[in-house]
Design an enzyme around this catalytic site. Structure first.
Site, PDB file in Angstrom:
ATOM      1  N   GLU A   1     -26.862  23.960 -31.935  1.00 24.85           N
ATOM      2  CA  GLU A   1     -26.939  22.498 -31.963  1.00 24.85           C
ATOM      3  C   GLU A   1     -25.677  21.844 -31.397  1.00 24.85           C
ATOM      4  O   GLU A   1     -25.742  20.850 -30.694  1.00 24.85           O
ATOM      5  CB  GLU A   1     -27.143  22.054 -33.412  1.00 24.85           C
ATOM      6  CG  GLU A   1     -27.416  20.579 -33.569  1.00 24.85           C
ATOM      7  CD  GLU A   1     -27.731  20.252 -35.025  1.00 24.85           C
ATOM      8  OE1 GLU A   1     -28.540  20.989 -35.633  1.00 24.85           O
ATOM      9  OE2 GLU A   1     -27.167  19.285 -35.547  1.00 24.85           O
ATOM     10  N   ASP A   2     -24.530  22.405 -31.698  1.00 24.78           N
ATOM     11  CA  ASP A   2     -23.275  21.698 -31.419  1.00 24.78           C
ATOM     12  C   ASP A   2     -22.347  22.368 -30.420  1.00 24.78           C
ATOM     13  O   ASP A   2     -21.270  21.852 -30.151  1.00 24.78           O
ATOM     14  CB  ASP A   2     -22.489  21.518 -32.728  1.00 24.78           C
ATOM     15  CG  ASP A   2     -23.197  20.577 -33.688  1.00 24.78           C
ATOM     16  OD1 ASP A   2     -23.874  19.655 -33.201  1.00 24.78           O
ATOM     17  OD2 ASP A   2     -23.084  20.769 -34.902  1.00 24.78           O
TER      18      ASP A   2
END
Ligand code: MN
Length: 602
Positions: free
Chosen positions: A114-115
């Protein structure tokens, strides 16, 4: 996942240098990290895991940590700590509960896709299918692509993943626990409250459904502190202030209890603890007791009698307790013979002492106690001790009724309504009802015979006209009680009404009712459209029934892109196809002027 309120902050250079590594597969950090040196930061995690699994492959944990550390490098938490402290803390929570190695690896990597620049493909290639599925399950959908629907669809995604592997939900819960533990670092009070409220409404119910009460209690108290700081502090102070007095009195009472249990020749241990703050606060809201009032001994204590032996020995202990103190009528619950939907087993009773104190007691075996605290985790742990494959199987539970219900209705719920339906579905404690044949039908408290009928199957729901509850005729909209036997009366020509939407509590029933009503509206539009076509054709001396009979209308509909007559007529009613277009196709006007002229005016 990076929770809202924990957006990733990057210091200069962190990302840029990460990108450089992707230029060549020979400098891919994932490959380099296979030879990663031991990082002492991961040692406590390994120690915690080895306490449950002495033979675990800890190289996997070291490698997952090294990858997470490398990819999150340069990113910071709101607290100022380096970001990797978060996935490490989440893995630590799970290790402390006794989760398996695969889960811990996935927890360490849970925010990377996600990051960071790490892709799901890389996770899959390096750590295998199961880890990739778990990481994907907790990866939030991209807000820039999904917009307002992102939050709802992210939850739907987690639930779908959990249907296959419940460890996704367990990771999500630990993720939220750590984000709540560090919520005070979030600068915006409104955002803090929003996260706390969402935790109570959506995450706590999942913890309860999975039977993980240790996480449920912690999440509730953390959310409570952020949502109602004043009441939280008063409750905490009231409990702390009365602790010494209560401990003294509780000690006397427990001494009497132990003597009574020994006299029944039971090997039993009595354990007591203070109730957690949120549950005490909740219980004091209905009779409106001030949070600042010192709690009475029975009000503040959780008393558990752990009986060594079989389930039958628990009933012997119950007899001993009822011989010692007067039981309160109607308060005995047998969750051993009839376990809760989340596998919880215990006998519950309330008694009153000669001094007028009311005590609540739970009686169970040590095995039941483990399930009562850790729920599904205790089962995954047992399976994982046998083999990784069995852990996977223990995490796939097709038999959980609440999950099956959730899966059945979610597919029909549009994004906009999904979270609301989910909140309603998760909100209340469950009751257990029965069919006349004795089949158990678990429902949320407040559910009606309508919910019961749809829980049997949607068709029975649609055709329900009444219910017989414990032998008595009752309306479909009446709320059911715990333990009732319900028979649904049906009629072939019947159907739901708008009022049923109000009376239904379960997402399952509501979604099917809404769907049926929407279908009925299409049908009504179809009827209106057909009448319009029939009138236009009659004006040209043609009978619509003839054209329907010989297939002309069906062929025309297909030509215009409508698969059947109902959708064709509905399109006419909605003005997507004009009556004249249809009439001109099948019965061209013969005379000059006439209907053609009328059509021209439109
Ligand atoms: Mn996270």
């Amino acid at each position: 996942m990076a929770e809202e309120g924990e957006p990733v902050e990057r210091s200069a250079g962190g990302r840029g240098s990460g990108r450089a590594y992707r230029l060549s597969r020979w400098t891919d950090p994932v490959r380099l990290l296979r030879r990663a040196e031991a990082d002492p930061a991961v040692d406590p995690l390994i120690a915690a895991h080895k306490a449950f699994f002495p033979k675990a492959d800890v190289r996997l944990l070291r490698r997952a940590y090294a990858v997470a550390e490398r990819y999150h490098r340069g990113q910071l938490r709101k607290s100022g700590a380096s970001y990797v402290t978060h996935p490490l803390a989440v893995a630590m929570i799970l290790a402390g509960l006794g989760m398996d190695t695969t889960t811990l690896v996935a927890a360490l990597l849970h925010d990377t896709v996600e990051d960071t620049e790490l892709t799901l493909g890389q996770v899959h290639a390096e750590f295998g299918e199961e880890v990739a599925v778990l990481v994907d399950g907790v990866t939030k959908l991209d807000g820039s692509k999904w917009g307002e629907r992102a939050e709802a669809e992210t939850f739907r995604k987690i639930i779908l993943a959990a249907a296959d592997d419940l460890r996704v939900l367990v990771i999500k819960l630990a993720d939220r626990v750590h984000n709540l533990r560090t919520l005070q670092f979030h600068p915006k009070p409104e955002k803090r409250r929003r996260i706390a409220r969402a935790s109570l409404e959506l995450l706590v119910p999942f913890a309860e459904r999975l039977g993980i009460y240790v996480l449920k209690r912690e999440m509730e108290d953390l959310a409570f502190a952020h949502l109602h700081p004043v009441e939280y502090e008063r409750t905490r102070a009231a409990l702390a202030g009365s602790a010494a007095d209560r401990a003294a009195r509780l000690g006397q009472l427990m001494g009497q209890l132990r003597t009574a249990l020994e006299a029944s020749r039971l090997h039993a241990r009595v354990i007591t603890r203070d109730r957690h703050l949120y549950s005490l606060y909740q219980d004091r809201r209905t009779p409106a007791i001030s949070p600042a009032a010192p709690p009475r001994v029975g009000e503040a204590s959780r008393i558990t009698v752990l009986v060594e032996g079989e389930a039958a020995d628990c009933y012997v202990a119950l007899g001993a307790i009822h011989g010692l103190w007067h039981p309160l009528p109607g308060r005995l619950k047998d969750f051993i013979a009839l376990p809760k939907y989340n596998m919880y087993q215990s006998l519950h009773t309330s008694v009153v002492t000669p001094c007028g104190e009311t005590l609540e007691l739970a009686i169970r075996t040590p095995g039941m106690h483990r399930v009562a605290e850790y729920g599904i985790i205790s089962q995954i742990q047992d399976a994982a001790k046998a083999s990784e494959t069995q852990a996977r199987q223990a995490a796939h539970r097709a038999d959980l009724q609440w999950l099956r219900n959730l899966l059945a209705w979610q597919a029909h719920a549009p994004s906009a309504e999904f979270l609301d339906s989910l909140r309603v579905d998760l909100r209340s404690a469950d009751i257990v009802t029965f069919t006349p044949a004795g089949t158990v039908v678990p429902l949320p408290a407040g559910a009606t015979a309508i919910d019961f009928a749809y829980a049997l199957d949607p068709d029975t729901g649609h055709r329900a006209i009444g219910a017989i509850t414990n032998g008595r005729l009752s309306p479909l909209t009446a709320a059911l009680d715990d333990g009732q036997v319900v028979e649904i009366l049906t009629a072939a020509e019947s159907g739901p009404s708008e009022a049923w939407l109000e009376a239904a509590r379960t997402g399952h029933a509501r979604v099917h009712i809404a769907q049926w009503l929407a279908d009925r509206r299409t049908e009504t539009a179809g009827t209106a459209g057909r009448r319009m076509v029939a009138e236009a054709l009659a004006a040209r001396g043609v009978n619509l029934l003839d054209l329907e009979g010989d297939g002309t209308m069906l062929a025309l509909g297909a030509e215009l892109g409508y698969p059947n007559l109902e959708t064709l007529y509905a399109a006419v009613a909605a003005n997507a196809v004009t009556v004249e277009t249809l009439a001109d196709h099948v019965a061209p006007a013969t005379g000059p002027g006439g209907t053609d002229a009328e059509a021209g005016e439109e």
